[in-house]
Design a protein around this motif. Structure first.
Motif, PDB file in Angstrom:
ATOM      1  N   UNK A 191       0.823  -1.206   0.000  1.00 40.19           N
ATOM      2  CA  UNK A 191       0.000   0.000   0.000  1.00 40.19           C
ATOM      3  C   UNK A 191       0.862   1.264   0.000  1.00 40.19           C
ATOM      4  N   UNK A 192       1.867   1.285   0.874  1.00 35.46           N
ATOM      5  CA  UNK A 192       2.741   2.456   0.987  1.00 35.46           C
ATOM      6  C   UNK A 192       3.467   2.713  -0.324  1.00 35.46           C
ATOM      7  N   UNK A 193       3.934   1.644  -0.953  1.00 34.86           N
ATOM      8  CA  UNK A 193       4.669   1.788  -2.203  1.00 34.86           C
ATOM      9  C   UNK A 193       3.779   2.345  -3.309  1.00 34.86           C
ATOM     10  N   UNK A 194       2.549   1.837  -3.389  1.00 39.54           N
ATOM     11  CA  UNK A 194       1.620   2.345  -4.395  1.00 39.54           C
ATOM     12  C   UNK A 194       1.351   3.827  -4.217  1.00 39.54           C
ATOM     13  N   UNK A 195       1.089   4.236  -2.991  1.00 39.99           N
ATOM     14  CA  UNK A 195       0.838   5.650  -2.725  1.00 39.99           C
ATOM     15  C   UNK A 195       2.097   6.493  -2.947  1.00 39.99           C
ATOM     16  N   UNK A 196       3.271   5.931  -2.620  1.00 41.65           N
ATOM     17  CA  UNK A 196       4.518   6.669  -2.800  1.00 41.65           C
ATOM     18  C   UNK A 196       4.792   6.943  -4.279  1.00 41.65           C
ATOM     19  N   UNK A 197       4.542   5.961  -5.134  1.00 38.37           N
ATOM     20  CA  UNK A 197       4.742   6.166  -6.570  1.00 38.37           C
ATOM     21  C   UNK A 197       3.785   7.228  -7.102  1.00 38.37           C
ATOM     22  N   UNK A 198       2.539   7.166  -6.666  1.00 37.27           N
ATOM     23  CA  UNK A 198       1.570   8.186  -7.099  1.00 37.27           C
ATOM     24  C   UNK A 198       1.971   9.556  -6.549  1.00 37.27           C
ATOM     25  N   UNK A 199       2.451   9.583  -5.302  1.00 33.00           N
ATOM     26  CA  UNK A 199       2.907  10.834  -4.716  1.00 33.00           C
ATOM     27  C   UNK A 199       4.069  11.442  -5.481  1.00 33.00           C
ATOM     28  N   UNK A 200       4.986  10.589  -5.949  1.00 29.21           N
ATOM     29  CA  UNK A 200       6.109  11.077  -6.751  1.00 29.21           C
ATOM     30  C   UNK A 200       5.619  11.679  -8.060  1.00 29.21           C
ATOM     31  N   UNK A 201       4.629  11.036  -8.653  1.00 32.15           N
ATOM     32  CA  UNK A 201       4.068  11.561  -9.900  1.00 32.15           C
ATOM     33  C   UNK A 201       3.388  12.905  -9.671  1.00 32.15           C
ATOM     34  N   UNK A 202       2.653  13.013  -8.577  1.00 35.23           N
ATOM     35  CA  UNK A 202       1.984  14.280  -8.255  1.00 35.23           C
ATOM     36  C   UNK A 202       3.009  15.384  -8.019  1.00 35.23           C
ATOM     37  N   UNK A 203       4.113  15.038  -7.356  1.00 34.14           N
ATOM     38  CA  UNK A 203       5.177  16.015  -7.130  1.00 34.14           C
ATOM     39  C   UNK A 203       5.748  16.519  -8.450  1.00 34.14           C
ATOM     40  N   UNK A 204       5.955  15.600  -9.393  1.00 35.49           N
ATOM     41  CA  UNK A 204       6.452  15.995 -10.715  1.00 35.49           C
ATOM     42  C   UNK A 204       5.474  16.950 -11.410  1.00 35.49           C
TER      43      UNK A 204
END
Length: 340
Positions: free
Chosen positions: A155-168
């Motif tokens: 779960x954390x990894x999935x949200x972290x990848x999406x969070x990285x995309x949002x940051x970009x």
């Protein structure tokens, strides 16, 4: 005074994780090859980020973006492996395509690289969150005493990848609508934080996976009876494995191994346990382990550290968590109460 960028310190963290992962298994890193490779890739990326943002070496930028795409793919391959009853086979190479696309864009359309990386991270992040829909029992290759931790890591990894995309996306908007004066600091900080979270999650999930094996199967899982009857029969057969065979004492036990012993699909076993007993397979098996631990605590003078392994757990933290869930107290407090 020598300047050491924070990403270089993070590299030492990843290398330490690799050493710990190696020591957890008799076969070293080869047992959890996918997660070991993933953590090693995180270490390499943190070095590249340190060179780029710590020493302003812009020449490493192509390596950073290609590695970013590769990391997203490796993350998917690693976690998807925990959800499969069989090895993924030769299809894994298809996940090299995102990194190959980024390489191509670096030559023919650099302006689209950021958008492509964002799309890759969003896609893989969403795909990982989709894997969580089955709950901890969906991680059939994860050890049952650590399935919950692996599930949370997913779960954390999935949200972290999406969070990285949002940051970009936010950084791109900053450049489009403003000067982007602080974009560099934001990128560096976001990458360091994301790598730290992803690396820690990969280490936890990797330590919970077990190698594939062959096991003697019981009679074939019936496929023609009604669902409720099938559930009862599978649950009864599983009860025999737990009580007569004491299968719960296998510290490397996972849902995949149980399914092979019953000669049923893992999902069939998971549904049967959920419908008949109202709990996940990991909770069901760990209940047997805690019962065994309570028996040993009350009838022997064995130290708790030895009882942990004899009852089927591999780590003290998982044992304490499950013991507290079942009894509402610590093993030491329970033993003292029973002997009063």
């Amino acid at each position: 005074m020598i300047f050491v960028p924070l990403p270089f310190v993070e590299t030492l963290f990843f290398l330490t994780l690799l050493v710990q992962m190696s020591r957890r298994s008799e076969n070293g890193l080869s047992e959890n090859r996918a997660f070991a490779l993933l953590v090693a890739a995180y270490a390499l990326q943190s070095v590249v980020i340190g060179l780029r943002w710590g020493y302003d070496l812009k020449a490493v930028m192509p390596c950073q973006v290609v590695l970013a795409a590769l990391l997203a793919s490796l993350t998917w391959i690693s976690f998807a492996g925990l959800t499969s009853e069989r090895p993924q086979g030769n299809s894994s190479w298809l996940h090299l395509l995102p990194a190959m696309i980024i390489c191509l864009l670096l030559f023919v359309g650099r302006g689209a690289v950021t958008a492509a990386i964002t799309a890759i991270f969003l896609g893989y992040g969403a795909a990982l969150l989709w894997l969580t829909r089955l709950g901890p029992d969906g991680l059939v290759a994860s050890r049952l005493d650590g399935a919950l931790r692996s599930y949370r890591s997913l779960q954390i990894t999935g949200f972290a990848l999406i969070g990285s995309a949002v940051t970009d996306i936010i950084i791109s908007l900053d450049f489009a609508w403003g000067s982007g004066a602080h974009a560099g600091e934001v990128v560096a900080a976001a990458n360091v934080l994301a790598l730290f979270v992803l690396g820690a999650a990969a280490s936890v999930a990797g330590s919970g996976s077990t190698p594939d094996d062959e096991a003697d199967a019981l009679p074939d899982c019936p496929q023609t009876v009604a669902a409720t009857e099938l559930d009862s029969e599978v649950a009864a057969s599983l009860g025999v494995l737990m009580q007569a065979k004491k299968l719960y004492k296998d510290t490397e036990l996972n849902l995949g191994r149980i399914a092979r012993r019953l000669n049923c699909p893992a999902r069939t076993v998971s549904k049967a346990v959920n419908r008949i007993h109202g709990m996940s397979v990991s909770q069901y098996v760990n209940n047997y382990r805690i019962d065994e631990a309570r028996r040993l605590l009350s009838t022997t003078d064995e130290p708790v550290t030895q009882i942990i392994f004899e009852s089927g757990f591999l780590t003290k933290s998982n044992f304490n968590r499950e013991f507290l869930r079942v009894t509402g107290m610590s093993p030491t407090a329970w033993r003292q109460r029973e002997r009063c």
